[in-house]
Structures are given as C-alpha cells and as structure tokens.
Design a protein around this motif. Structure first.
Motif, PDB file in Angstrom:
ATOM      1  N   ALA A 273     -11.920   7.332  34.095  1.00 28.19           N
ATOM      2  CA  ALA A 273     -12.873   7.274  35.211  1.00 28.19           C
ATOM      3  C   ALA A 273     -12.894   5.927  35.934  1.00 28.19           C
ATOM      4  O   ALA A 273     -12.921   5.911  37.171  1.00 28.19           O
ATOM      5  N   PRO A 274     -12.875   4.776  35.245  1.00 23.13           N
ATOM      6  CA  PRO A 274     -12.910   3.504  35.985  1.00 23.13           C
ATOM      7  C   PRO A 274     -11.737   3.342  36.950  1.00 23.13           C
ATOM      8  O   PRO A 274     -11.916   2.885  38.086  1.00 23.13           O
ATOM      9  N   PHE A 275     -10.533   3.727  36.512  1.00 21.56           N
ATOM     10  CA  PHE A 275      -9.361   3.615  37.380  1.00 21.56           C
ATOM     11  C   PHE A 275      -9.493   4.529  38.590  1.00 21.56           C
ATOM     12  O   PHE A 275      -9.228   4.112  39.724  1.00 21.56           O
ATOM     13  N   VAL A 276      -9.899   5.771  38.372  1.00 22.08           N
ATOM     14  CA  VAL A 276     -10.010   6.733  39.463  1.00 22.08           C
ATOM     15  C   VAL A 276     -11.061   6.289  40.472  1.00 22.08           C
ATOM     16  O   VAL A 276     -10.838   6.318  41.694  1.00 22.08           O
ATOM     17  N   VAL A 277     -12.204   5.848  39.974  1.00 25.80           N
ATOM     18  CA  VAL A 277     -13.297   5.451  40.861  1.00 25.80           C
ATOM     19  C   VAL A 277     -12.924   4.182  41.638  1.00 25.80           C
ATOM     20  O   VAL A 277     -13.186   4.082  42.837  1.00 25.80           O
ATOM     21  N   TYR A 278     -12.307   3.206  40.960  1.00 28.99           N
ATOM     22  CA  TYR A 278     -11.893   1.992  41.676  1.00 28.99           C
ATOM     23  C   TYR A 278     -10.857   2.325  42.755  1.00 28.99           C
ATOM     24  O   TYR A 278     -10.930   1.801  43.877  1.00 28.99           O
ATOM     25  N   THR A 279      -9.883   3.174  42.445  1.00 29.32           N
ATOM     26  CA  THR A 279      -8.856   3.532  43.420  1.00 29.32           C
ATOM     27  C   THR A 279      -9.476   4.195  44.640  1.00 29.32           C
ATOM     28  O   THR A 279      -9.099   3.905  45.790  1.00 29.32           O
ATOM     29  N   LEU A 280     -10.461   5.068  44.416  1.00 22.92           N
ATOM     30  CA  LEU A 280     -11.169   5.699  45.533  1.00 22.92           C
ATOM     31  C   LEU A 280     -11.898   4.653  46.364  1.00 22.92           C
ATOM     32  O   LEU A 280     -11.814   4.646  47.603  1.00 22.92           O
ATOM     33  N   ILE A 445     -20.048  -0.065  46.968  1.00 20.65           N
ATOM     34  CA  ILE A 445     -20.880   0.774  46.094  1.00 20.65           C
ATOM     35  C   ILE A 445     -20.024   1.512  45.068  1.00 20.65           C
ATOM     36  O   ILE A 445     -20.342   1.571  43.873  1.00 20.65           O
ATOM     37  N   ILE A 446     -18.905   2.073  45.512  1.00 19.85           N
ATOM     38  CA  ILE A 446     -18.040   2.836  44.609  1.00 19.85           C
ATOM     39  C   ILE A 446     -17.385   1.916  43.584  1.00 19.85           C
ATOM     40  O   ILE A 446     -17.279   2.256  42.400  1.00 19.85           O
ATOM     41  N   MET A 447     -16.952   0.706  44.016  1.00 18.67           N
ATOM     42  CA  MET A 447     -16.363  -0.232  43.069  1.00 18.67           C
ATOM     43  C   MET A 447     -17.407  -0.741  42.068  1.00 18.67           C
ATOM     44  O   MET A 447     -17.077  -1.059  40.920  1.00 18.67           O
ATOM     45  N   SER A 448     -18.675  -0.804  42.478  1.00 20.61           N
ATOM     46  CA  SER A 448     -19.749  -1.139  41.542  1.00 20.61           C
ATOM     47  C   SER A 448     -19.859  -0.070  40.462  1.00 20.61           C
ATOM     48  O   SER A 448     -20.092  -0.375  39.280  1.00 20.61           O
ATOM     49  N   ALA A 449     -19.684   1.182  40.871  1.00 18.55           N
ATOM     50  CA  ALA A 449     -19.699   2.276  39.901  1.00 18.55           C
ATOM     51  C   ALA A 449     -18.546   2.148  38.914  1.00 18.55           C
ATOM     52  O   ALA A 449     -18.703   2.403  37.713  1.00 18.55           O
ATOM     53  N   ALA A 450     -17.376   1.733  39.406  1.00 18.79           N
ATOM     54  CA  ALA A 450     -16.228   1.518  38.516  1.00 18.79           C
ATOM     55  C   ALA A 450     -16.528   0.417  37.507  1.00 18.79           C
ATOM     56  O   ALA A 450     -16.154   0.512  36.331  1.00 18.79           O
ATOM     57  N   ARG A 451     -17.203  -0.637  37.948  1.00 21.24           N
ATOM     58  CA  ARG A 451     -17.572  -1.719  37.038  1.00 21.24           C
ATOM     59  C   ARG A 451     -18.515  -1.220  35.950  1.00 21.24           C
ATOM     60  O   ARG A 451     -18.377  -1.548  34.765  1.00 21.24           O
ATOM     61  N   ILE A 452     -19.518  -0.405  36.340  1.00 17.23           N
ATOM     62  CA  ILE A 452     -20.477   0.127  35.361  1.00 17.23           C
ATOM     63  C   ILE A 452     -19.779   1.051  34.375  1.00 17.23           C
ATOM     64  O   ILE A 452     -20.056   1.033  33.166  1.00 17.23           O
ATOM     65  N   LEU A 453     -18.844   1.863  34.868  1.00 14.55           N
ATOM     66  CA  LEU A 453     -18.095   2.756  33.978  1.00 14.55           C
ATOM     67  C   LEU A 453     -17.256   1.970  32.980  1.00 14.55           C
ATOM     68  O   LEU A 453     -17.019   2.436  31.858  1.00 14.55           O
ATOM     69  N   LYS A 454     -16.816   0.779  33.361  1.00 13.75           N
ATOM     70  CA  LYS A 454     -15.997  -0.017  32.475  1.00 13.75           C
ATOM     71  C   LYS A 454     -16.808  -0.811  31.463  1.00 13.75           C
ATOM     72  O   LYS A 454     -16.468  -0.859  30.274  1.00 13.75           O
ATOM     73  N   GLY A 456     -20.505  -0.829  31.321  1.00 15.94           N
ATOM     74  CA  GLY A 456     -21.891  -0.451  31.146  1.00 15.94           C
ATOM     75  C   GLY A 456     -22.765  -1.251  32.113  1.00 15.94           C
ATOM     76  O   GLY A 456     -22.288  -2.115  32.841  1.00 15.94           O
ATOM     77  N   PRO A 457     -24.076  -1.008  32.105  1.00 15.01           N
ATOM     78  CA  PRO A 457     -24.971  -1.663  33.072  1.00 15.01           C
ATOM     79  C   PRO A 457     -25.349  -3.091  32.692  1.00 15.01           C
ATOM     80  O   PRO A 457     -26.469  -3.533  32.910  1.00 15.01           O
ATOM     81  N   LYS A 458     -24.416  -3.843  32.136  1.00 14.48           N
ATOM     82  CA  LYS A 458     -24.670  -5.227  31.755  1.00 14.48           C
ATOM     83  C   LYS A 458     -24.475  -6.118  32.976  1.00 14.48           C
ATOM     84  O   LYS A 458     -23.388  -6.175  33.521  1.00 14.48           O
ATOM     85  N   LEU A 459     -25.532  -6.858  33.356  1.00 10.42           N
ATOM     86  CA  LEU A 459     -25.481  -7.645  34.567  1.00 10.42           C
ATOM     87  C   LEU A 459     -24.469  -8.776  34.492  1.00 10.42           C
ATOM     88  O   LEU A 459     -23.758  -9.064  35.448  1.00 10.42           O
ATOM     89  N   MET A 460     -24.358  -9.439  33.338  1.00 12.65           N
ATOM     90  CA  MET A 460     -23.526 -10.627  33.201  1.00 12.65           C
ATOM     91  C   MET A 460     -22.167 -10.342  32.559  1.00 12.65           C
ATOM     92  O   MET A 460     -21.445 -11.270  32.206  1.00 12.65           O
TER      93      MET A 460
END
Length: 463
Positions: A273-280, A445-454, A456-460
């Motif tokens: 999922a992280p790769f697919v979402v980042y590519t999109l 926004i979509i690349m932020s989702a890729a970061r969270i998928l990779k 988790g919702p850790k800010l730092m």
C-alpha cells in the motif's frame, strides 16, 4: 571473481537511505548463490583492496568506492551536464510556450495544443529514462550517451527549420524528448558508484545542472530571437548542447556493473500500500507541477504585469531558486526522511500556485517564482530517495524506480494540456491556477497517507 573493467562486490556495511537511493538505481535482482571472493585495485591510489567474501556479488562494496579524486569528480561534472541538457531543457519549455503563443510564432494554434509539445517531451524523459535502465545495467553506457546526445542536438537543428506545428512536435517533443530520456539514467546512476560519504553533495551538484539549464537556455533564446530570429537562436542553442554534451561523452566512465539484469516490473509492489499510494500521489503532483513553469511567463506578459523583456526572465528566476531546492532539502531529508520533506514541499507549491489568482504586481510575481522554484525542486531530487524508504528488498529498488517513473510520466503528459484547455481562448488564468494548485495539494494529502501507511500516525517518525 575478478574483472579489469567492472567489479562485483558486496558492501561491508549497510549504506544510509540517501546513499541507497542512488547506489541501488538499476541494481540487479540477484545473481547465482555461489560464494565468491573478489579483489580490486583502487584506480585512484593503485592500492590493492582487501578481498571480500560474498554470496551475492553486488555493486555496493563501500570499501572500494573512491569517494573523491579527479576521476570521481569528473563523473559529477559529466552528470551535471547531462542534467543540464535533459531536465534543464524540459524546464525551459515555458519560454517556447510563450513564444508560440505570440504573433511571431511560425504557427498559430491554441494553448492546449502547444502545451502538448512540452508535455510529451517531459513524459518521454521519464518514460524512456525508466525503460533504458536495463541497458545501463548491462554496461552499455555509450549506447545511451551517443544516441541521446545526437537526438537532442539533431532535434534542435530540426526545430530551427520548423514552420508547421507537426514539425515542432516531431523535433521538440519526440526527438529531443527521446534524447533526454536516454541521458537521464546515466546522470543519476553513475555518480553513486564513485561516492558514498560525499554522495549527497555529489548528487546535489549534478542535479543542480537541471536548474542551471533552466536559467541559461531561456535567457539565450530570448536575447537571440530579437537579434538573429527564432531559427538561428534555436540553432545556436543546439550548438551549445553539442559542446556541453561532449563533456560527459568524454569523461564518464562506468566503474562497476550490476551482476545481473533487473526486471522491468515487480508485480509484488502493487500489493504494498505505501508504494501504490505514493506513486498515485506523485503522479497527481506531476500533473500540476509544470502548470506554473509553462504559463507563468505568458500570464505575466499577457496581463500586463510585466513587459515582454522582463517577463521572459521569470523562468530564469524560477529555475535559479530551484538550484537550492534540489540541494538543501536533500541534506535535510537525510536526517528527517524524504517523505517528511517532499510532502510539505508539495503542499507549499500548491498554495503558491493558488496564490497566483491574487497576484497582480511585479514584486509579487517575482517572489512567487523564487519560492515556487525552491519548493518544486524537491519533485526532481527526492523521489529516488523516497522509493528507497518504501522498498524492503534493496535488489528491487532500480525496478521500482522505473515502475514509478513510468507511471509519473502520465501525469507529466496530461497535466499541462489540460491546463491549456482550461485556459482556452479567453485566457482563463484563474482556472489553470486552481487546477495546478489543487493537483499539488492533492498530491501532498495522498503522500501524507503513504507516510502514515509506512510508519503509522507517529508525528516525529522518520519516513
């Protein structure tokens, strides 16, 4: 296992993520499993390096990398001029867009039709650049440099003779675009085999060549068109390309070669999922990225914000700021993670594009160009590093870069023609700024989702 021309060795230590981005571009997916021992003589100092025991021969034996010396820095110079004449030429199209829209144009078509020239040129750079990876992997550097150099020079010479739209499309979009695509992979790949500890600096210097090209070529074209006319102005640029591309053709030397060819497609990537979402997200970002590049000059001149002379320098201003945007964010990303840098940069680029709707002064336009040049520069310099962080199997990094870049090329192909259609004959600049800005913000926004998928919702978290 030894070779006079290439070495196949395994790294003594694990490279850092930034280093992996370029060391593994085009890396083989594996070789035979037999254990082997290899040694190599250091080309810079003539010392015999220690033998390395390995089960999978690799291009990444850090202990054998020169990390300096005349030959290594010559590769940086060569990479600089390859970027100067590939991405640098793509970044220049905004001035051609403005000229083709003017009354002096050799042909008269609408904005959307004109933008297909630059869009196809940029698309071919990424698409062909990804597909030529296996040729580089096989050790055929000259097979890329010589035809690529010829096509870029020949395309300029043919463009100087163009009097019809289709002729410009063939010369500038297809011929130059194909040539730029052949030159793209060597500019990224070869430096990584000469540097590890200084790789960030070396890649940053080479990548800045694209911004320097985007500064110099528009100024040259604008100044010469008034003096010698468009045909001879383009021919002179063609001669400049010929001279500057002679440098990499002379100095570039392939030091190592992957142990086996890599596949063009890794189908397992589409289950991550992280790769697919980042590519999109990056594809949508590229869809809106060049709207600013293509139309800022035409906007400022046609609306009377600047005169013709100053308006033609806006693209040079933009690209000069992009020099820093290709170097500084890469250094920061080495510590914070590339997704944590490219995501906010995309968001800021989107906001800057939207702000053009309310920008009606010369000072405002210049400030917009400076900031947009800086923040948009990350879209060229950071994607390889991002893909490293999203790829668990280092042997597949080259393959996945090719896959991602090929998909990204679709965004480059369709984005500016859509903007041109929105602009239409009534000069709907508000519409194209909304389109470009929304695309960049959506990308963030979509690349932020890729970061969270990779992570988790850790800010730092480093990502």
């Amino acid at each position: 296992m030894a070779s006079k021309e290439y070495d196949h060795e395994t790294p003594a230590t694990e490279p850092q993520p930034f280093k992996e981005a370029y060391e593994d571009y085009g890396e083989a997916e594996g070789t035979n499993g037999a254990s082997s021992t290899s040694s190599k003589e250091d080309p810079e100092h003539g010392q015999q390096l220690a033998k390395v025991q390995s089960e999978k021969p690799s291009i990444n034996n850090i202990s054998s990398v020169p990390n300096g010396g005349t030959l290594a820095w010559l590769q940086v110079v060569g990479g600089f001029f390859l970027m100067f004449n590939s991405w640098g030429i793509v970044n220049t199209f905004g001035i051609y867009q403005t000229f083709y829209e003017s009354s002096d144009s050799p042909f008269h078509v609408d904005s959307s039709t004109i933008s297909w020239i630059g869009a196809l040129q940029a698309c071919l750079l990424m698409l062909i650049g990804a597909l030529t990876g296996p040729i580089y992997d096989a050790g055929h550097l000259r097979w890329l440099l010589l035809p690529g150099s010829f096509l870029v020079v020949f395309g300029h010479m043919m463009l100087s003779l163009a009097t019809e739209y289709y002729q410009a499309l063939l010369a500038q979009a297809l011929c130059i675009g194909l040539g730029c695509g052949l030159l793209f992979v060597p500019s990224v790949a070869i430096i990584s085999t000469y540097f590890t500890t200084k790789l960030a600096l070396a890649i940053g210097i080479a990548a800045s060549g694209s911004s320097f090209g985007g500064v110099i070529y528009p100024i040259v074209l604008h100044r010469l068109v008034a003096q010698v006319g468009f045909p001879w102005a383009v021919r002179i640029i063609g001669f400049m390309v010929l001279v500057t591309l002679a440098v990499p053709n002379i100095v570039l030397k392939m030091r190592v070669k992957p142990g086996a060819k890599r596949a063009l497609v890794d189908w397992t990537a589409f289950r991550e999922a992280p790769f697919v979402v980042y590519t999109l997200g990056s594809t949508i970002g590229f869809c809106g990225l060049y709207v600013f590049f293509f139309y800022i000059q035409y906007y400022s001149i046609s609306t009377g914000i600047t005169n013709d002379n100053l308006g033609f320098y806006l693209l040079a201003i933009l690209n000069s700021a992009s020099i820093f945007g290709r170097i500084l964010p890469n250094f920061i990303a080495d510590y914070t993670g590339p997704l944590n840098i490219i995501t906010p940069c995309a968001a800021i680029a989107g906001l800057l594009t939207l702000c053009l709707m309310a920008t009606h002064s010369l000072a405002g336009i210049i400030i917009q160009c400076l900031f947009y040049g800086f923040f948009s520069g990350t879209f060229v310099s950071l994607p390889p590093t991002v893909l490293v962080t999203l790829t668990k199997n280092r042997a597949l990094i080259g393959t996945r870069m090719g896959m991602c870049f090929s998909i990204n090329s679709i965004g480059l192909l369709i984005g500016t023609p859509i903007a041109g259609a929105i602009l239409g004959s009534n000069n709907n600049f508000t519409g194209i700024w909304i389109f470009g800005g929304v695309m960049a913000l959506s990308s963030a926004i979509i690349m932020s989702a890729a970061r969270i998928l990779k992570t988790g919702p850790k800010l730092m978290a480093k990502a």
